[in-house]
Design an enzyme around this catalytic site. Structure first.
Site, PDB file in Angstrom:
ATOM      1  N   ALA A 252      18.608  50.736  11.222  1.00 35.87           N
ATOM      2  CA  ALA A 252      17.965  52.054  11.157  1.00 35.87           C
ATOM      3  C   ALA A 252      17.945  52.740  12.525  1.00 35.87           C
ATOM      4  O   ALA A 252      17.805  52.052  13.540  1.00 35.87           O
ATOM      5  CB  ALA A 252      16.537  51.893  10.636  1.00 35.87           C
ATOM      6  N   PRO A 253      18.105  54.072  12.578  1.00 35.47           N
ATOM      7  CA  PRO A 253      18.283  55.006  11.446  1.00 35.47           C
ATOM      8  C   PRO A 253      19.690  55.056  10.853  1.00 35.47           C
ATOM      9  O   PRO A 253      19.891  55.725   9.846  1.00 35.47           O
ATOM     10  CB  PRO A 253      17.912  56.354  12.061  1.00 35.47           C
ATOM     11  CG  PRO A 253      18.201  56.209  13.521  1.00 35.47           C
ATOM     12  CD  PRO A 253      17.938  54.772  13.869  1.00 35.47           C
ATOM     13  N   GLY A 254      20.686  54.389  11.472  1.00 36.72           N
ATOM     14  CA  GLY A 254      21.962  54.272  10.772  1.00 36.72           C
ATOM     15  C   GLY A 254      23.199  54.731  11.522  1.00 36.72           C
ATOM     16  O   GLY A 254      24.261  54.878  10.922  1.00 36.72           O
ATOM     17  N   GLY A 255      23.086  54.912  12.843  1.00 37.74           N
ATOM     18  CA  GLY A 255      24.251  55.372  13.621  1.00 37.74           C
ATOM     19  C   GLY A 255      25.432  54.405  13.548  1.00 37.74           C
ATOM     20  O   GLY A 255      26.587  54.815  13.379  1.00 37.74           O
TER      21      GLY A 255
ATOM     22  N   LYS B 279      20.056  43.308  25.240  1.00 37.96           N
ATOM     23  CA  LYS B 279      19.131  44.142  26.021  1.00 37.96           C
ATOM     24  C   LYS B 279      18.726  43.327  27.243  1.00 37.96           C
ATOM     25  O   LYS B 279      18.243  42.189  27.106  1.00 37.96           O
ATOM     26  CB  LYS B 279      17.883  44.489  25.190  1.00 37.96           C
ATOM     27  CG  LYS B 279      18.181  44.872  23.741  1.00 37.96           C
ATOM     28  CD  LYS B 279      18.638  46.294  23.582  1.00 37.96           C
ATOM     29  CE  LYS B 279      19.059  46.562  22.144  1.00 37.96           C
ATOM     30  NZ  LYS B 279      19.706  47.846  21.912  1.00 37.96           N
TER      31      LYS B 279
HETATM   32  C1  LIG Z   1      17.819  50.328  18.517  1.00 39.45           C
HETATM   33  S1  LIG Z   1      17.393  50.393  16.849  1.00 39.45           S
HETATM   34  C2  LIG Z   1      18.939  50.371  16.035  1.00 39.45           C
HETATM   35  C3  LIG Z   1      19.683  51.672  16.032  1.00 39.45           C
HETATM   36  C4  LIG Z   1      20.899  51.619  15.144  1.00 39.45           C
HETATM   37  N1  LIG Z   1      21.921  50.722  15.676  1.00 39.45           N
HETATM   38  C5  LIG Z   1      21.513  52.979  14.954  1.00 39.45           C
HETATM   39  O1  LIG Z   1      22.694  53.142  15.299  1.00 39.45           O
HETATM   40  O2  LIG Z   1      20.865  53.877  14.439  1.00 39.45           O
HETATM   41  C6  LIG Z   1      16.771  48.790  16.536  1.00 39.45           C
HETATM   42  C7  LIG Z   1      16.409  48.540  15.092  1.00 39.45           C
HETATM   43  O3  LIG Z   1      16.260  47.134  14.932  1.00 39.45           O
HETATM   44  C8  LIG Z   1      15.297  46.921  13.941  1.00 39.45           C
HETATM   45  N2  LIG Z   1      14.820  45.531  14.032  1.00 39.45           N
HETATM   46  C9  LIG Z   1      14.192  44.923  15.058  1.00 39.45           C
HETATM   47  N3  LIG Z   1      13.930  43.636  14.749  1.00 39.45           N
HETATM   48  C10 LIG Z   1      14.417  43.431  13.519  1.00 39.45           C
HETATM   49  C11 LIG Z   1      14.476  42.307  12.652  1.00 39.45           C
HETATM   50  N4  LIG Z   1      13.956  41.121  13.009  1.00 39.45           N
HETATM   51  N5  LIG Z   1      15.060  42.460  11.438  1.00 39.45           N
HETATM   52  C12 LIG Z   1      15.591  43.636  11.064  1.00 39.45           C
HETATM   53  N6  LIG Z   1      15.577  44.733  11.843  1.00 39.45           N
HETATM   54  C13 LIG Z   1      14.993  44.641  13.057  1.00 39.45           C
HETATM   55  C14 LIG Z   1      14.229  47.976  14.210  1.00 39.45           C
HETATM   56  O4  LIG Z   1      13.492  48.242  13.024  1.00 39.45           O
HETATM   57  C15 LIG Z   1      15.088  49.171  14.661  1.00 39.45           C
HETATM   58  O5  LIG Z   1      15.314  50.055  13.578  1.00 39.45           O
END
Ligand SMILES: C[S@@+](CC[C@H](N)C(=O)[O-])C[C@H]1O[C@@H](n2cnc3c(N)ncnc32)[C@H](O)[C@@H]1O
Length: 351
Positions: A206-209, A290
């Site tokens: 999320a959000p889905g990029g 990270k």
């Molecule tokens: C940096 S954002 C991702 C952005 C995404 N790559 C994009 O392009 O939109 C990190 C995401 O990791 C999710 N997240 C963190 N820990 C998680 C877990 N244990 N299981 C599933 N999702 C997780 C968070 O909810 C967040 O939406």
């Protein structure tokens, strides 16, 4: 070397250690925090930019020139060494900082003057695979002349692969995955490994990029995240959104790709990705590590060592490539792929 502002020490230290491993000794001559560049001195060629994580560009310095207020051209031309006689191109560059950006109006005006002067002197227009002349302006009073070997340096001005934000992508992260594919996979590999009909899992989607980027290339995507997907990704028939823990999820049958952008400790993500490949859940992995505020190098080294140890313990041939991309902030991006045969790749960080 050019780098992301704030990562000068990481960039300089990495280059220093890289040279040492190759039997050359370099001295860190300049690595000012937030300057966006570093300078090393010693008896060594510029390292291969693609073997380094933090360098956006790596060049051999030819001359450092103090510039007067008027007629900046003459001292630059005077400082140009006789060899190489002809350059394929000339790039005018500055640090990727606010001060650097303020120089762009000047370099735009200055570039045609310099090009014309070099053409007059028959020093421009060499073979396209020949050396490039870089004129780097740390500031308006100084210019550094440097040589870019097209086989060992980034093929983009300022070492930045610029991409346009697609209007319908749900987040700017979409650019990061696009940059990662271009950085780590040749055009041929992209055709081979990213096409219609393949399947991917996106952990922390999320959000889905990232999901959007995979869909664009024709892949079906299982998007794992407790958070909501946005825009067309949320409705797309090729997306299966699962609200579950990305660290526990495994697909029923193997997929081609796993991508992961979850914000977690680097060692935890690294181990997860290695285990996906070892368990044959996916063949290719692209993920972010990270970096912590302090001891970034150590955290990165340790995470990469974990991957290598796991892959070697399971006797799996793999390719591991690591880079701090232009779209990466306090992080680096990693490609890990299973290989049928051992292969050396320019971008691979093999230690
Ligand atoms: C940096 S954002 C991702 C952005 C995404 N790559 C994009 O392009 O939109 C990190 C995401 O990791 C999710 N997240 C963190 N820990 C998680 C877990 N244990 N299981 C599933 N999702 C997780 C968070 O909810 C967040 O939406």
């Amino acid at each position: 070397m050019y780098c992301r502002p704030g990562f000068e020490r990481d960039c300089a230290q990495e280059a220093y250690l890289h040279a040492l491993r190759q039997g050359a000794e370099l001295r860190i001559a300049e690595a000012v925090e937030n300057s966006g560049y570093v300078r090393l001195e010693g008896r060594a060629r510029a390292p291969d930019w693609s073997a380094l994580v933090f360098a956006r560009q790596a060049l051999s310095l030819l001359a450092m020139v103090e510039l007067p207020e008027r007629d900046r051209l003459t001292p630059l031309l005077d400082a140009l060494p006789a060899q190489p006689a002809v350059f394929a191109d000339v790039w005018l560059e500055m640090p990727d900082t606010n001060d650097g950006k303020a120089l762009s109006a000047f370099t735009r005006r200055f570039a045609p003057l310099l090009q014309d002067a070099l053409i007059d002197q028959r020093r421009l227009g060499g073979r396209p695979d020949g050396p490039r002349l870089h004129v780097f302006f740390p500031d308006k009073q100084r210019a550094w002349l440097a040589l870019g070997d097209p086989r060992l340096s980034a093929p983009w001005p300022m070492g930045i692969l610029r991409l346009r934000m697609p209007p319908d992508a749900p987040s700017r992260s979409a650019l990061k995955l696009a940059e990662a594919f271009d950085m780590f996979l040749s055009a041929e590999d992209q055709q081979r490994y990213l096409h219609d009909g393949l399947r991917a899992v996106d952990l922390g989607a999320a959000p889905g990029g990232w999901t959007w980027q995979l869909l664009r290339r024709g892949l079906r995507v299982i998007a794992v995240d407790n958070g909501p997907l946005k825009g067309m990704v949320a409705e797309h028939p090729w997306v299966t959104h699962l609200r579950t823990d990305g660290f526990r999820f495994r697909p029923d049958r193997p997929v081609d790709w796993v991508v992961c952008d979850m914000v977690e400790k680097p060692s935890r993500v690294a181990t997860l990705m290695a285990n996906w490949l070892i368990g044959d859940h996916a063949r290719h992995a692209m993920f972010n590590l990270k970096l912590p505020m302090k001891k970034r190098q150590e955290a990165l080294e340790s995470a990469l060592n974990d991957i290598e140890t796991l892959m070697q313990a399971h006797d799996i041939r793999y390719r591991l490539s690591v880079k701090q991309l232009y779209h990466d902030r306090e992080e680096v991006t990693v490609y890990l792929g299973r290989e049928a045969r051992p292969r050396r790749n320019g971008n691979s960080k093999r230690r």
